[in-house]
Scaffold this active site. Structure first.
Site, PDB file in Angstrom:
ATOM      1  N   GLY A 294       0.771  -1.233   0.000  1.00 61.44           N
ATOM      2  CA  GLY A 294       0.000   0.000   0.000  1.00 61.44           C
ATOM      3  C   GLY A 294       0.796   1.273   0.000  1.00 61.44           C
TER       4      GLY A 294
ATOM      5  N   ASP B 176      -4.258   2.063  11.197  1.00 61.89           N
ATOM      6  CA  ASP B 176      -5.604   2.096  11.777  1.00 61.89           C
ATOM      7  C   ASP B 176      -5.624   1.345  13.097  1.00 61.89           C
ATOM      8  OD1 ASP B 176      -5.608  -0.440  10.511  1.00 61.89           O
ATOM      9  OD2 ASP B 176      -6.906   0.261   8.921  1.00 61.89           O
TER      10      ASP B 176
END
Length: 179
Positions: free
Chosen positions: A50, A108
């Site tokens: 990512g 997160d």
């Protein structure tokens, strides 16, 4: 031109952050790194897959001598974290006594980052910091000190600019959120 929505697998996404907003956040992180690591030669450890767009754009603004290495870990399946981190491709550089900055696309839950920090700390770097493009503070399940954050965002599922939904969506220059 930014599409007004995209469809990936079974989900719909709407525009959330433009390429210009992302560029500004990346440049802000780069400026802080340049200032904080002036006169040093840090090793940037980029977390694949990512972070590839963030890392490429960030490094264009890094004016320091630096090294870059890539590692691959996974903790996501579909739209949520599995909570299980699997290291897939490792680091070969010696970290002892070196300033090390982990480059991540998004933090997160913090499961992946906690594991990475613990693993890399064992290699005795001079310093160990995290630079992430996105932070979801309300999702954190670990006590983490993240010094370099491009943007703090709510707990929306996002794709684009390197982030994906089961392999799709990484190629968009803007970021979209699930509707």
């Amino acid at each position: 031109m930014t599409p007004d929505h995209i469809s990936l697998h079974n989900k719909q996404f709407e525009p959330y952050l433009s390429a210009a907003q992302l560029s500004e956040a990346v440049q802000t992180v780069a400026a802080r790194l340049n200032q904080d690591y002036a006169g040093q030669t840090p090793l940037f450890v980029a977390v694949l897959n990512g972070s590839f767009m963030f890392v490429a754009d960030l490094l264009k603004h890094i004016t320091l001598d630096c090294e870059v290495s890539f590692i691959k870990v996974a903790s996501y399946q579909g739209t949520s974290s599995t909570g299980e981190v699997r290291e897939l491709l490792g680091l070969t550089e010696d970290l002892q006594g070196r300033p090390v900055i982990i480059l991540e696309d998004i933090v997160d839950t913090g499961h992946t980052m906690r594991r990475l920090l613990d693993t890399l700390a064992e290699k005795q770097p001079a310093s160990l910091e995290v630079a992430t493009l996105f932070l979801k503070p309300e999702c954190l399940q670990h006590e983490l000190s993240i010094r370099y954050v491009g943007l703090s965002i709510p707990n929306d599922f996002i794709v684009g600019y390197g982030l994906d939904y089961d392999g799709l969506g990484r190629n968009y220059p803007d970021v979209y959120k699930a509707v």
